[in-house]
Design an enzyme around this catalytic site. Structure first.
Site, PDB file in Angstrom:
ATOM      1  N   HIS A 440     103.790 -67.723   0.285  1.00 27.45           N
ATOM      2  CA  HIS A 440     103.538 -67.334  -1.101  1.00 27.45           C
ATOM      3  C   HIS A 440     103.052 -65.894  -1.171  1.00 27.45           C
ATOM      4  O   HIS A 440     102.619 -65.322  -0.167  1.00 27.45           O
ATOM      5  CB  HIS A 440     102.500 -68.261  -1.741  1.00 27.45           C
ATOM      6  CG  HIS A 440     101.154 -68.199  -1.071  1.00 27.45           C
ATOM      7  ND1 HIS A 440     100.828 -68.975   0.031  1.00 27.45           N
ATOM      8  CD2 HIS A 440     100.049 -67.438  -1.323  1.00 27.45           C
ATOM      9  CE1 HIS A 440      99.607 -68.708   0.417  1.00 27.45           C
ATOM     10  NE2 HIS A 440      99.101 -67.767  -0.379  1.00 27.45           N
ATOM     11  N   HIS A 524     102.429 -58.997  -0.948  1.00 25.45           N
ATOM     12  CA  HIS A 524     102.964 -59.360   0.355  1.00 25.45           C
ATOM     13  C   HIS A 524     103.087 -60.875   0.483  1.00 25.45           C
ATOM     14  O   HIS A 524     102.549 -61.631  -0.343  1.00 25.45           O
ATOM     15  CB  HIS A 524     102.031 -58.861   1.465  1.00 25.45           C
ATOM     16  CG  HIS A 524     100.721 -59.580   1.476  1.00 25.45           C
ATOM     17  ND1 HIS A 524      99.691 -59.265   0.611  1.00 25.45           N
ATOM     18  CD2 HIS A 524     100.277 -60.637   2.226  1.00 25.45           C
ATOM     19  CE1 HIS A 524      98.673 -60.078   0.824  1.00 25.45           C
ATOM     20  NE2 HIS A 524      99.005 -60.918   1.790  1.00 25.45           N
TER      21      HIS A 524
END
Length: 612
Positions: A440, A524
């Site tokens: 995620h 990220h």
């Protein structure tokens, strides 16, 4: 023999299950009595002066009610008479005449004649008794099909459908309300329209009420209350139909969860499986006594999640405690499902007084208020994030594994293994790193509302409207440090609306120049971490490399790989800039997990990152 009406009365037909029950619909008894009189007519004895007889296919009870009880008066519903249409002479028949049966047979009209005569008659206002009878007939039509199937056959053969005596079971009784005033319309009363099938669970005791109507159920949620991305956005629906998603419904009893579950099941049809906590004996007002029910519920959900064909799994429960939310979130992560938490958006979802009236659990407002307090405490999750859909998670993990293997074999990397292990021995990065759960891209760490700006972020209309939506994330680079391995996410203008403006400032304690980077630089996906390192460190490692690039350090070009150029930035920091970004679908959602022994999450992780 009925002494008052001087004729035989056959017993009321009852099913074997109702022979010991006395509760039958009063209006239905009248209907049975009429049919019985017509079928079993015998020559009457000398009638009393104040009694009426069976004439013209109709039957009336003695109008006198002086010696009748209130209950008998209520049951003595008068059937409309057609005697006024007969010649005056027909009313003066000799009861001793031998021609009486023939005369009655001649004057008795067929059903078709009665209907035709009523249609030709001038419009007239129905009496209250007629309205009551019509109400009974209309409601009985709704259950006639089931009742006739259950009723035993008559001794004299099967009855025609139109003449069948209707038997009403105690489980399918209905309310009949006698109108207090006559209608003012002068239009003819049309035949009763067929009614929808009565649901068994909505049955009530058979009564004739002259008071207020029964309490209405909570109305279906308005259209605006179903404005969820999972239902409105075709792009999102198409993506979730090909992925694996756990939809956790949460909210107070009576707030509209079950209605929402049915809408979701209809939207995803054969790809959706719904689990209702009520079916497992769960009582949300008492979590202690519901432990056994929750255990059975969780076992059923887990068994379903193991099945790869289970694409959309819906859990219908209050889920108002952190323990339940955390358990379901961790269950989804264990079986590699994306989890989405939804609460009904009905206007009464937090109105304890109204919910106490509408829910069928007979809860007191104080009980619902207690549950509401727990629900509101868990309104904010541990964090919000874009969760990569299941198919692309596997692809990205596979690509990262191939990259780590290739990097481990490079001579240039072997010269710098001391950055990872403290010696120059060969290192297999696929064994050095460990996977860290579901992939995620975190947008906002809330720590259940304890972090600054958490409430403001959750209440942002863009966040609320985007919740549950599927986005396309662009992965522009892969990077490796002695602590983490991750993928850089390049956000679009639309996606930046979900990114907190102060996110990069969070790394100032370890990276002083981080706040000078553009908003969204920290975005990220953590792919894996070294032993003992938390996933939050991945974003800090990325900021270090980006700060070096901004300061003019382009890094040492080590190799031009198939995916793009590989550069070394010192201290074990490696980055592979992708020639073609990877586009991965991700669902914007949230996550819950169990707290640590100290009851604090996030602070402990931040200290670890600072030390590292």
């Amino acid at each position: 023999m009925d002494p008052e009406n001087n004729c035989e009365v056959s017993p009321v037909m009852q099913s074997p299950q109702q022979q010991e029950e006395e509760t039958t619909v009063a209006a239905t008894l009248v209907m049975e009595e009429v049919v019985t009189q017509l079928e079993h007519f015998t020559e009457p004895e000398e009638p009393a002066a104040d009694e009426e007889h069976v004439l013209n296919g109709t039957f009336t009870f003695d109008a006198g009610t002086e010696n009748m009880s209130e209950k008998e008066e209520a049951e003595a519903v008068m059937v409309p008479q057609e005697m006024a249409a007969l010649p005056e002479s027909s009313l003066e028949l000799d009861p001793d005449s031998d021609d009486l049966p023939e005369l009655i047979a001649e004057t008795e009209p067929t059903t078709q004649e009665v209907i035709a005569r009523e249609l030709q008659a001038e419009p007239r206002l129905p009496s209250p008794e007629e309205k009551t009878l019509e109400q009974v007939e209309a409601v009985m039509d709704a259950v006639a099909e089931d009742v006739i199937k259950e009723a035993p056959p008559e001794d004299n053969g099967a009855l025609a459908k139109g003449d069948a005596k209707l038997e009403v079971s105690a489980e399918k009784t209905v309310d009949v309300v006698v109108p207090e005033k006559e209608a003012t319309s002068s239009e003819a009363v049309p035949p009763a329209e067929p009614q929808k099938e009565v649901e068994p669970e909505k049955s009530a005791k058979s009564v004739v009420s002259t008071g207020a109507a029964p309490e209405k159920e909570a109305p279906a949620p308005a259209a605006g209350s179903l404005a969820y991305a999972l239902l409105d956005q075709e792009k999102t629906k198409d993506a979730l139909r090909g992925s694996r998603t756990l939809v956790v419904l949460r909210g107070l009893p009576g707030s509209g969860k079950s209605f929402l579950a049915r809408v979701l099941a209809e939207a995803y049809k054969d790809r959706c499986t719904v689990f209702c906590a009520d079916d497992y004996g769960v009582k949300p007002e008492n979590q202690d006594t519901s432990a056994k029910g929750h255990k059975a519920l969780d076992a059923a959900i887990a068994a379903c999640c193991v099945n790869p064909s289970a694409l959309v799994v819906v859990v219908d429960d209050t889920n108002h405690t952190q323990d339940r939310l955390a358990h379901l979130g961790e269950l989804a992560m264990e079986h590699r499902l994306v989890v989405v938490f939804l609460e009904p958006r009905t206007e009464w979802r937090r109105d304890a007084a109204r919910l106490a009236k509408t829910t069928g659990r007979k809860l007191k407002p104080a009980q619902i208020t207690s549950m509401k307090r727990q629900l509101e405490e868990m309104s904010l999750p541990l964090f919000f994030a874009w969760f990569l859909l299941t198919p692309v998670q596997d692809q990205l993990k596979s690509s990262n594994t191939e990259f780590l293997k290739a990097l481990s074999t490079l001579d240039a990397f072997k010269k710098h293994t001391i950055d990872f292990t403290g010696n120059e021995e060969e290192l297999d990065l696929t064994q050095y790193f460990k996977a860290k759960g579901s992939l995620h891209c975190t947008t906002k760490f809330c720590n259940y509302g304890k972090e600054a700006g958490a409430k403001e972020y959750a209440e942002n209309p863009v966040v609320a409207d985007s919740y549950g939506s599927v986005f396309e994330l662009s992965l522009s680079a892969l990077f490796v440090t002695p602590r983490t391995a991750g993928a850089r996410v390049s956000l679009t203008e639309e996606q930046l609306q979900l990114w907190p403006s102060d996110s990069e400032k969070g790394g100032q304690s370890t990276i002083p120049s981080a706040d000078s980077l553009p908003v969204g630089s920290r975005a990220h996906v953590t792919l894996c971490c070294a032993q003992g390192v938390e996933a939050v460190q991945t974003g800090l490692d990325l900021l270090e490399i980006l700060v070096l690039q901004k300061e003019g350090q382009q890094g040492e070009l080590v190799a031009d790989m198939d995916l793009g150029p590989l550069r070394y930035y010192g201290k074990g920091r490696w980055m592979l800039e992708l020639k073609e970004p990877m586009c991965v679908p991700a669902c914007f959602s949230s996550f819950y997990k169990h707290q640590g022994p100290d009851g604090v999450q996030g602070k402990k992780e931040s200290k670890k990152c600072t030390i590292l």
